[in-house]
Design an enzyme around this catalytic site. Structure first.
Site, PDB file in Angstrom:
ATOM      1  N   ARG A 104       0.833  -1.208   0.000  1.00  0.00           N
ATOM      2  CA  ARG A 104       0.000   0.000   0.000  1.00  0.00           C
ATOM      3  C   ARG A 104       0.866   1.255   0.000  1.00  0.00           C
ATOM      4  NH1 ARG A 104      -2.098   2.675   4.218  1.00  0.00           N
ATOM      5  NH2 ARG A 104      -1.572   1.052   5.697  1.00  0.00           N
ATOM      6  N   ALA A 106     -29.085  18.433   1.520  1.00  0.00           N
ATOM      7  CA  ALA A 106     -28.768  19.859   1.502  1.00  0.00           C
ATOM      8  C   ALA A 106     -29.915  20.659   0.860  1.00  0.00           C
ATOM      9  CB  ALA A 106     -27.457  20.083   0.760  1.00  0.00           C
ATOM     10  N   ARG A 146       3.081  16.003  14.201  1.00  0.00           N
ATOM     11  CA  ARG A 146       4.253  16.295  15.060  1.00  0.00           C
ATOM     12  C   ARG A 146       3.966  17.329  16.125  1.00  0.00           C
ATOM     13  NH1 ARG A 146       6.878  16.958  10.255  1.00  0.00           N
ATOM     14  NH2 ARG A 146       7.035  19.209  10.552  1.00  0.00           N
ATOM     15  N   ASP A 164     -25.024  19.030   9.902  1.00  0.00           N
ATOM     16  CA  ASP A 164     -24.431  20.180   9.221  1.00  0.00           C
ATOM     17  C   ASP A 164     -24.969  20.352   7.801  1.00  0.00           C
ATOM     18  OD1 ASP A 164     -22.583  22.258   8.740  1.00  0.00           O
ATOM     19  OD2 ASP A 164     -21.193  20.840   7.817  1.00  0.00           O
ATOM     20  N   ASP A 165     -25.134  19.247   7.082  1.00  0.00           N
ATOM     21  CA  ASP A 165     -25.560  19.357   5.679  1.00  0.00           C
ATOM     22  C   ASP A 165     -27.001  19.836   5.566  1.00  0.00           C
ATOM     23  OD1 ASP A 165     -23.147  18.214   4.328  1.00  0.00           O
ATOM     24  OD2 ASP A 165     -23.621  16.658   5.778  1.00  0.00           O
ATOM     25  N   LYS A 195     -13.402  19.079   8.963  1.00  0.00           N
ATOM     26  CA  LYS A 195     -14.389  19.952   9.628  1.00  0.00           C
ATOM     27  C   LYS A 195     -13.872  20.342  11.009  1.00  0.00           C
ATOM     28  CE  LYS A 195     -17.986  19.894   6.665  1.00  0.00           C
ATOM     29  NZ  LYS A 195     -18.826  20.988   6.183  1.00  0.00           N
ATOM     30  N   ASN A 201     -20.576  28.443   1.797  1.00  0.00           N
ATOM     31  CA  ASN A 201     -20.259  27.141   2.388  1.00  0.00           C
ATOM     32  C   ASN A 201     -20.663  27.129   3.861  1.00  0.00           C
ATOM     33  OD1 ASN A 201     -18.522  25.026   3.729  1.00  0.00           O
ATOM     34  ND2 ASN A 201     -17.969  24.714   1.589  1.00  0.00           N
ATOM     35  N   ALA A 204     -32.546  17.743  -4.603  1.00  0.00           N
ATOM     36  CA  ALA A 204     -33.517  17.581  -3.513  1.00  0.00           C
ATOM     37  C   ALA A 204     -33.013  16.535  -2.534  1.00  0.00           C
ATOM     38  CB  ALA A 204     -34.880  17.200  -4.102  1.00  0.00           C
ATOM     39  N   ARG A 247     -21.916   9.740   1.803  1.00  0.00           N
ATOM     40  CA  ARG A 247     -22.025  10.785   0.756  1.00  0.00           C
ATOM     41  C   ARG A 247     -21.005  11.861   1.100  1.00  0.00           C
ATOM     42  NH1 ARG A 247     -22.025  15.798   1.140  1.00  0.00           N
ATOM     43  NH2 ARG A 247     -24.037  16.405   1.957  1.00  0.00           N
ATOM     44  N   GLU A 277     -22.242  14.557   9.703  1.00  0.00           N
ATOM     45  CA  GLU A 277     -21.686  15.100   8.465  1.00  0.00           C
ATOM     46  C   GLU A 277     -21.718  14.063   7.344  1.00  0.00           C
ATOM     47  OE1 GLU A 277     -20.450  18.411   8.528  1.00  0.00           O
ATOM     48  OE2 GLU A 277     -20.618  18.116   6.367  1.00  0.00           O
ATOM     49  N   ASP A 278     -22.217  14.484   6.215  1.00  0.00           N
ATOM     50  CA  ASP A 278     -22.138  13.696   4.980  1.00  0.00           C
ATOM     51  C   ASP A 278     -22.708  12.277   5.112  1.00  0.00           C
ATOM     52  OD1 ASP A 278     -21.135  16.025   4.059  1.00  0.00           O
ATOM     53  OD2 ASP A 278     -19.226  15.251   3.363  1.00  0.00           O
ATOM     54  N   TYR A 280      -9.649  21.523   3.862  1.00  0.00           N
ATOM     55  CA  TYR A 280     -11.104  21.436   3.694  1.00  0.00           C
ATOM     56  C   TYR A 280     -11.380  21.362   2.198  1.00  0.00           C
ATOM     57  CZ  TYR A 280     -15.969  22.817   4.721  1.00  0.00           C
ATOM     58  OH  TYR A 280     -17.329  22.869   4.824  1.00  0.00           O
ATOM     59  N   ASN A 303     -19.963  20.637  -3.910  1.00  0.00           N
ATOM     60  CA  ASN A 303     -18.529  20.456  -3.662  1.00  0.00           C
ATOM     61  C   ASN A 303     -18.094  19.071  -4.122  1.00  0.00           C
ATOM     62  OD1 ASN A 303     -18.232  22.945  -2.231  1.00  0.00           O
ATOM     63  ND2 ASN A 303     -19.300  22.000  -0.504  1.00  0.00           N
TER      64      ASN A 303
HETATM   65  N1  LIG Z   1     -21.913  24.559  -0.060  1.00  0.00           N
HETATM   66  C1  LIG Z   1     -22.214  23.904   1.033  1.00  0.00           C
HETATM   67  O1  LIG Z   1     -22.079  24.396   2.155  1.00  0.00           O
HETATM   68  C2  LIG Z   1     -22.739  22.519   0.936  1.00  0.00           C
HETATM   69  C3  LIG Z   1     -22.730  21.826  -0.242  1.00  0.00           C
HETATM   70  N2  LIG Z   1     -23.215  20.559  -0.297  1.00  0.00           N
HETATM   71  C4  LIG Z   1     -23.115  19.873  -1.565  1.00  0.00           C
HETATM   72  O2  LIG Z   1     -24.389  19.609  -2.056  1.00  0.00           O
HETATM   73  C5  LIG Z   1     -24.340  18.485  -2.897  1.00  0.00           C
HETATM   74  C6  LIG Z   1     -25.533  17.622  -2.608  1.00  0.00           C
HETATM   75  O3  LIG Z   1     -25.523  17.142  -1.293  1.00  0.00           O
HETATM   76  P1  LIG Z   1     -26.764  16.250  -0.758  1.00  0.00           P
HETATM   77  O4  LIG Z   1     -28.021  17.000  -0.882  1.00  0.00           O
HETATM   78  O5  LIG Z   1     -26.450  15.739   0.571  1.00  0.00           O
HETATM   79  O6  LIG Z   1     -26.675  15.060  -1.812  1.00  0.00           O
HETATM   80  P2  LIG Z   1     -27.754  14.028  -2.267  1.00  0.00           P
HETATM   81  O7  LIG Z   1     -27.048  12.985  -3.028  1.00  0.00           O
HETATM   82  O8  LIG Z   1     -28.595  13.645  -1.118  1.00  0.00           O
HETATM   83  O9  LIG Z   1     -28.694  14.856  -3.240  1.00  0.00           O
HETATM   84  C7  LIG Z   1     -28.399  15.173  -4.553  1.00  0.00           C
HETATM   85  C8  LIG Z   1     -29.669  15.615  -5.223  1.00  0.00           C
HETATM   86  O10 LIG Z   1     -29.347  16.085  -6.518  1.00  0.00           O
HETATM   87  C9  LIG Z   1     -30.266  15.533  -7.428  1.00  0.00           C
HETATM   88  N3  LIG Z   1     -29.702  15.454  -8.783  1.00  0.00           N
HETATM   89  C10 LIG Z   1     -28.869  14.518  -9.287  1.00  0.00           C
HETATM   90  N4  LIG Z   1     -28.672  14.740 -10.592  1.00  0.00           N
HETATM   91  C11 LIG Z   1     -29.383  15.852 -10.904  1.00  0.00           C
HETATM   92  C12 LIG Z   1     -29.588  16.564 -12.095  1.00  0.00           C
HETATM   93  N5  LIG Z   1     -29.032  16.162 -13.233  1.00  0.00           N
HETATM   94  N6  LIG Z   1     -30.380  17.652 -12.060  1.00  0.00           N
HETATM   95  C13 LIG Z   1     -30.955  18.071 -10.900  1.00  0.00           C
HETATM   96  N7  LIG Z   1     -30.789  17.411  -9.744  1.00  0.00           N
HETATM   97  C14 LIG Z   1     -30.024  16.323  -9.748  1.00  0.00           C
HETATM   98  C15 LIG Z   1     -30.598  14.163  -6.866  1.00  0.00           C
HETATM   99  O11 LIG Z   1     -31.805  13.665  -7.409  1.00  0.00           O
HETATM  100  C16 LIG Z   1     -30.704  14.510  -5.389  1.00  0.00           C
HETATM  101  O12 LIG Z   1     -31.983  15.007  -5.119  1.00  0.00           O
HETATM  102  C17 LIG Z   1     -22.985  17.837  -2.659  1.00  0.00           C
HETATM  103  O13 LIG Z   1     -22.141  18.123  -3.739  1.00  0.00           O
HETATM  104  C18 LIG Z   1     -22.457  18.529  -1.439  1.00  0.00           C
HETATM  105  O14 LIG Z   1     -21.063  18.672  -1.478  1.00  0.00           O
HETATM  106  C19 LIG Z   1     -23.764  19.939   0.785  1.00  0.00           C
HETATM  107  C20 LIG Z   1     -23.784  20.578   1.987  1.00  0.00           C
HETATM  108  C21 LIG Z   1     -23.236  21.889   2.159  1.00  0.00           C
HETATM  109  C1  LIG Z   2     -19.694  21.615   2.723  1.00  0.00           C
HETATM  110  C2  LIG Z   2     -20.334  20.354   3.016  1.00  0.00           C
HETATM  111  O1  LIG Z   2     -20.699  20.089   4.145  1.00  0.00           O
HETATM  112  C3  LIG Z   2     -20.549  19.425   1.948  1.00  0.00           C
HETATM  113  O2  LIG Z   2     -20.241  19.706   0.798  1.00  0.00           O
HETATM  114  O3  LIG Z   2     -21.052  18.330   2.236  1.00  0.00           O
HETATM  115 MG   LIG Z   3     -21.113  18.048   4.383  1.00  0.00          MG
END
Ligand SMILES: NC(=O)C1=CN([C@@H]2O[C@H](COP(=O)(O)OP(=O)(O)OC[C@H]3O[C@@H](n4cnc5c(N)ncnc54)[C@H](O)[C@@H]3O)[C@@H](O)[C@H]2O)C=CC1
Ligand SMILES: CC(=O)C(=O)O
Ligand SMILES: [Mg+2]
Length: 626
Positions: A91, A351, A125, A311-312, A217, A512, A348, A199, A288-289, A146, A467
């Site tokens: 590895r 987040a 360290r 958090d999400d 985080k 964010n 949907a 996720r 988280e996630d 991050y 992200n």
């Molecule tokens: N900027 C920030 O602070 C944060 C950003 N995020 C980001 O949000 C994203 C989603 O997170 P979650 O909601 O937990 O994920 P998730 O996997 O639960 O949800 C993703 C959603 O996107 C939809 N989707 C997939 N393909 C699509 C398309 N072509 N058109 C429209 N919708 C589509 C899915 O059907 C689902 O409803 C991740 O990339 C995450 O990094 C999440 C939390 C905080």
């Molecule tokens: C920022 C964050 O929590 C996420 O992308 O899942």
């Molecule tokens: Mg997150």
């Protein structure tokens, strides 16, 4: 005289030392040759737990067998997969060879991963120095510890693993968690960030490798909120993975079985929660996630019994609300006009739904805070997921998305139907805001952004919040060049501002949850509230929204610069403490009891928060015999 196996050529000095041992059977002989019968004699150690792992003489890392892990109080301090020493070396070599390629993987900084390795070694360290470097250079190094680099780190974690950091509770540890929490050396833990790796950012199921996000985080908890680094605990709950690549990868350090589901899964998380709150009753646990499927269920299951938040779902919601209110102000309108905004949300999941629920409640509050206000606020949102526009015609609709499903007749009048494409929806709705939490890089295509040009807003807002960088729905260059110089733009991962020519700059905000979760955690800790209430989260969001001046928002700046994250976190924490006091939830922290907390005015609360933030200064050390 012992019988040496034929294949071993013992040196004369070894034979001499073995003769000595036969003469003095109680004395252990250190030998460099580990293929003799010496290898089977135990070595007496006077250490256990992390002291063993941090001692290069005795550490075997992931090669410690399960019996040894139990004997030496190591259960949970290592990823669950026990590997042989040959596998360890393999590895390491694979990772070493990959270094050059990986280092080029950094989406915005070609040396991102190399920087992460250097910082990580410093973290191992000397923690004080590590955080001093991080805080002093937060703008440069937040994207390393991050998002986005933490994403690459998680994807390659099994190869990058050197020293353990945090705890692993695996499905194999069922029934053991209540005792194994005592393997963690700290008697006080203030913050736990836990993931099940299902996720990670927009990168999907990364199994045990997701622990990188808990570590990242918590780095922000220390750097932004001044939580003492000796009182943070990154946690990975390894219930398997459904990532087929990892299931087949011989280097993978997690359980190589499919994820537990249903009651079995919940039982593992329940056992973990009970164990950590038994040992550290005042700890705060940030989820988280977790994939959406579990994010909402676990939040509902624990939020009224434990000091926890997701958090999400909740942190992202607050950050989005602050940004959305900023976008209204940037149009030269008062915040109270927010309920008039037409908002298209792509995504949907945990987040997206979190943001939608919070935005609807905020609108309803502004419209009179009654049932009819809540009902009418619903019509401001159009939600598009992987299957297109969500309407009441959707089969097997996700119950969390149901409140946002459009009535078929209503959207029919707009020329839209179930499953309409994002571009169609944007074309017909002409929204003020287009917000992406879809995890689909490039989803805001040229066609979608062209459609956004017809927005009825004087200053359309585009939030590409997914992200890491490669999952952003669009880049700021694409948004400014296609939709126009006047837009408001925010992204989840950092991008550079855009040069619009003629001395004008298109500002790229980082939208964010890092602007909220550290303050929510710190405020909850210092208030001593036993839950994280909706009011506390709302207060945090409002504080962030109010942080930006009128000039800032007019200039397109709706979020603070990361260089002021410690200051904004202090203010968010103070707002959370204040709200906890007002809701009569504050039970106090250390010498500050509930009664004294109630007597503090706004400035005194801020001072109280400031005084309780850890700073990276070397303390004086004094030796004391045990
Ligand atoms: N900027 C920030 O602070 C944060 C950003 N995020 C980001 O949000 C994203 C989603 O997170 P979650 O909601 O937990 O994920 P998730 O996997 O639960 O949800 C993703 C959603 O996107 C939809 N989707 C997939 N393909 C699509 C398309 N072509 N058109 C429209 N919708 C589509 C899915 O059907 C689902 O409803 C991740 O990339 C995450 O990094 C999440 C939390 C905080
Ligand atoms: C920022 C964050 O929590 C996420 O992308 O899942
Ligand atoms: Mg997150």
């Amino acid at each position: 005289m012992p019988n040496f196996p034929n294949q071993i050529r013992a040196s004369s000095s070894l034979i001499r030392r073995l003769r000595q041992r036969v003469a003095n059977p109680g004395v252990l002989i250190q030998t460099r040759c580990f293929t003799t019968t010496e290898g089977h004699r135990p070595t007496i150690v006077h250490k256990r737990s992390l002291d063993i792992l941090h001692d290069p003489w005795f550490n075997k890392g992931t090669a410690f067998s399960m019996t040894e892990r139990d004997r030496l109080d190591l259960r949970g301090l290592l990823p669950p997969n026990v590997v042989s020493s040959d596998q360890q070396i393999e590895r390491f070599m694979v990772d070493l060879k990959r270094l050059e390629v990986q280092a080029r993987d950094g989406p915005s900084d070609p040396n991102a991963l190399a920087k992460w390795r250097i910082l990580n070694r410093l973290h191992d360290r000397n923690e004080t120095m590590y955080y001093k470097v991080l805080i002093a250079n937060i703008e440069e190094y937040a994207p390393i510890v991050y998002t986005p680099t933490v994403g690459i780190v998680c994807q390659n974690y099994s190869g990058l693993f050197r020293r353990p950091r945090g705890m692993y509770f695996s499905a194999e540890d069922r029934g053991e968690m209540m005792s194994m929490v005592y393997n963690w050396p700290a008697d006080q833990v203030d913050m736990i960030v836990v993931t099940d790796g299902s996720r990670i950012l927009g990168l999907g199921d990364l199994g045990v490798q997701g622990i990188g996000i808990s570590i990242g985080k918590l780095d922000l908890y220390v750097a932004a909120a001044g939580i003492n680094p000796q009182r943070v605990l990154p946690v990975m709950i390894d219930v398997g993975t459904n990532n087929e690549k990892l299931l087949k990868d011989p280097m993978y350090l997690g359980l190589q079985e499919h994820r537990l589901d249903g009651d079995e899964y919940v039982a593992v998380v329940d056992e973990f929660m009970e164990a950590v709150f038994t040992r550290w009753p005042h700890v705060i646990v940030q989820f988280e996630d977790f994939q959406s499927k579990w994010a909402f269920k676990l939040l509902q299951r624990y939020r009224n019994t434990y000091r926890m938040f997701n958090d999400d779902v909740q942190g992202t919601a607050g950050v989005a609300i602050a940004g959305l209110l900023g976008a209204v102000r940037a149009q030269g309108r008062p915040m109270i006009d927010f309920p008039k905004q037409k908002i298209v949300v792509a995504g949907a999941g945990s987040a997206g739904i979190g943001v939608l629920n919070a935005a609807r409640k905020t609108m309803a509050r502004m419209l009179g805070n009654n049932e009819s206000a809540f009902d009418s606020a619903r019509s401001q949102f159009w939600v598009v997921d992987a299957k297109g526009l969500i309407t009441e015609d959707r089969e097997d609709i996700d119950p969390d998305a149901l409140p946002f499903a459009r009535k078929v007749k209503e959207v029919g009048r707009q020329g839209l139907g179930e499953g309409a494409s994002l571009a169609e929806v944007v074309r017909q709705v002409k929204p003020d805001v287009l917000l992406g939490l879809s995890a689909v890089g490039g989803l805001f295509s040229k066609e979608v952004l062209e459609a956004m040009k017809c927005s009825t807003s004087t200053r359309p807002a585009i939030f590409a919040m997914s992200n890491p960088t490669k999952n952003a729905e669009c880049t700021p260059e694409e948004a400014f060049s296609i939709v126009g110089d006047n837009i408001i733009f925010a992204s989840g991962s950092p991008f550079n501002d855009v040069n619009l020519g003629n001395g004008h700059i298109g500002h790229c905000n980082q939208g964010n949850n890092m602007y909220l979760f550290p303050g929510v955690g710190l405020g909850t800790l210092l208030s001593g509230s036993s839950i994280v209430s909706d009011g506390m989260l709302q207060a945090a969001a409002e504080c962030l929204a109010a942080y930006m001046s009128e000039d800032d928002v007019i200039n397109g700046k709706i979020y603070p610069s990361i260089s002021s994250i410690r200051d904004i976190t202090k203010q968010v924490a103070a707002a959370v403490v204040k709200e906890a006091i007002e809701e009569d939830l504050a039970e106090g922290y250390r010498e500050m009891d509930a009664r004294e907390l109630k007597r503090l005015n706004k400035e005194e609360i801020e001072e109280y928060v400031q005084n309780n933030m850890w700073s990276p200064e070397y303390p004086t050390l004094v030796y004391k015999k045990e």
